[in-house]
Write an enzyme that holds these catalytic residues in place. Structure first.
Site, PDB file in Angstrom:
ATOM      1  N   GLU A 144      -4.080 -10.443   3.501  1.00  0.00           N
ATOM      2  CA  GLU A 144      -5.202 -10.073   4.370  1.00  0.00           C
ATOM      3  C   GLU A 144      -6.322 -11.110   4.346  1.00  0.00           C
ATOM      4  O   GLU A 144      -6.981 -11.355   5.361  1.00  0.00           O
ATOM      5  CB  GLU A 144      -5.751  -8.697   3.960  1.00  0.00           C
ATOM      6  CG  GLU A 144      -4.888  -7.519   4.379  1.00  0.00           C
ATOM      7  CD  GLU A 144      -3.688  -7.289   3.476  1.00  0.00           C
ATOM      8  OE1 GLU A 144      -2.908  -6.359   3.758  1.00  0.00           O
ATOM      9  OE2 GLU A 144      -3.510  -8.046   2.501  1.00  0.00           O
ATOM     10  N   GLU A 149       0.836  -1.206   0.000  1.00  0.00           N
ATOM     11  CA  GLU A 149       0.000   0.000   0.000  1.00  0.00           C
ATOM     12  C   GLU A 149       0.868   1.253   0.000  1.00  0.00           C
ATOM     13  O   GLU A 149       0.582   2.223  -0.711  1.00  0.00           O
ATOM     14  CB  GLU A 149      -0.933  -0.015   1.215  1.00  0.00           C
ATOM     15  CG  GLU A 149      -1.992  -1.099   1.125  1.00  0.00           C
ATOM     16  CD  GLU A 149      -2.968  -1.094   2.287  1.00  0.00           C
ATOM     17  OE1 GLU A 149      -4.173  -0.866   2.048  1.00  0.00           O
ATOM     18  OE2 GLU A 149      -2.526  -1.308   3.438  1.00  0.00           O
TER      19      GLU A 149
END
Length: 270
Positions: free
Chosen positions: A143, A123
């Site tokens: 995730e 990210e």
């Protein structure tokens, strides 16, 4: 660090989870938690935000790297705490603000990617403008296997680089992309041998810093927003930005110098 870079001073030197150097008009910001594979906690995210916002006005471009064998292995799960839904939203929005300050900050940022570029590390990388990957780099979004979802802007940024299908595969199936696969999918614009990433990133940052400031502003601020508009609206905003950039006194001087140089070459050849 290369010999011509000096340690940053003042408030930048107080950011204890980062190391920052400057040389002329380029800054080098390094994530500095090597014992944690540069895993991210809230303090690190906020310090990164503070660093890009506090860069001296003389700085025109920045390089972002990671200390040790990895760029960033993602969220520091040892510091993950239980939050209510409202608290979780606010926490995610804090990350968004921090990484927006990278993507839409005052200076273009070149990331050096090596080792793990995973979860929150990806990210962060996706919020930078240029990404130089070394052969050791690998990309993951675990995730899905951990029962969580990206919260630092990954769902908005990574698909713009690699596509929704690639991100879906990484999150649902735990697929890990190596450096070559990431390069082919757009997660990096450059792929270099191990140990060569920083030198390449500094070279690119210096090239970027030599551009007209308003042109860099147009590329980092207007271009991603134009890409989100309809074609008609995008073309109108493009016309506005082009006129603003071309009307800048510094830009006019650059065009004049270029034309005079080209005219000189033609005269010498004739």
């Amino acid at each position: 660090m290369t010999p011509d870079f000096a340690d940053a001073t003042g408030s930048l030197a107080e950011l204890n989870l980062l190391r920052i150097w400057t040389a002329d008009n380029v800054a080098h910001i390094r994530l500095n938690r090597p014992d944690k594979r540069n895993a991210i906690n809230d303090t690190l995210v906020l310090q990164l935000q503070g660093a890009v916002q506090q860069l001296p006005p003389t700085i025109k471009a920045a390089v972002l790297s990671g200390e040790g064998s990895h760029f960033c292995a993602g969220l520091d799960l040892s510091e993950l705490s239980e939050r209510s839904v409202a608290e979780g939203i606010l926490h995610s929005r804090m990350w968004h603000a921090a990484l927006d300050s990278v993507q839409f900050g005052r200076v273009p940022v070149v990331a050096v990617l090596h080792g793990a570029v995973v979860g929150g590390g990806l990210e962060i990388a996706s919020s930078c403008h240029i990404r130089v990957a070394e052969k050791s780099a690998y990309y993951g979004l675990p995730e899905g296997q951990r029962g969580i979802f990206v919260g630092g802007g990954g769902s908005a940024r990574v698909p713009r680089l690699a596509g929704v299908a690639t991100m879906t595969d990484m999150m649902l199936c735990g697929r890990v992309l190596n450096a070559e696969e990431g390069y082919q999918r757009g997660l990096s614009q450059y792929l270099v041998a191990d140990g060569e990433g920083l030198a390449k990133a500094i070279e690119l940052a210096r090239r970027i810093a030599s551009n007209a400031p308003l042109s860099n502003f147009a590329v980092t601020q207007a271009l991603p927003r134009i890409a989100d508009l309809s074609q008609g609206d995008g073309l109108f905003v493009e016309a506005l930005m082009a006129a603003i950039a071309q009307g800048d006194d510094a830009a006019k001087e650059r065009v004049r110098a270029f034309l005079e140089k080209r005219a000189g070459k033609v005269e010498r050849q004739s």
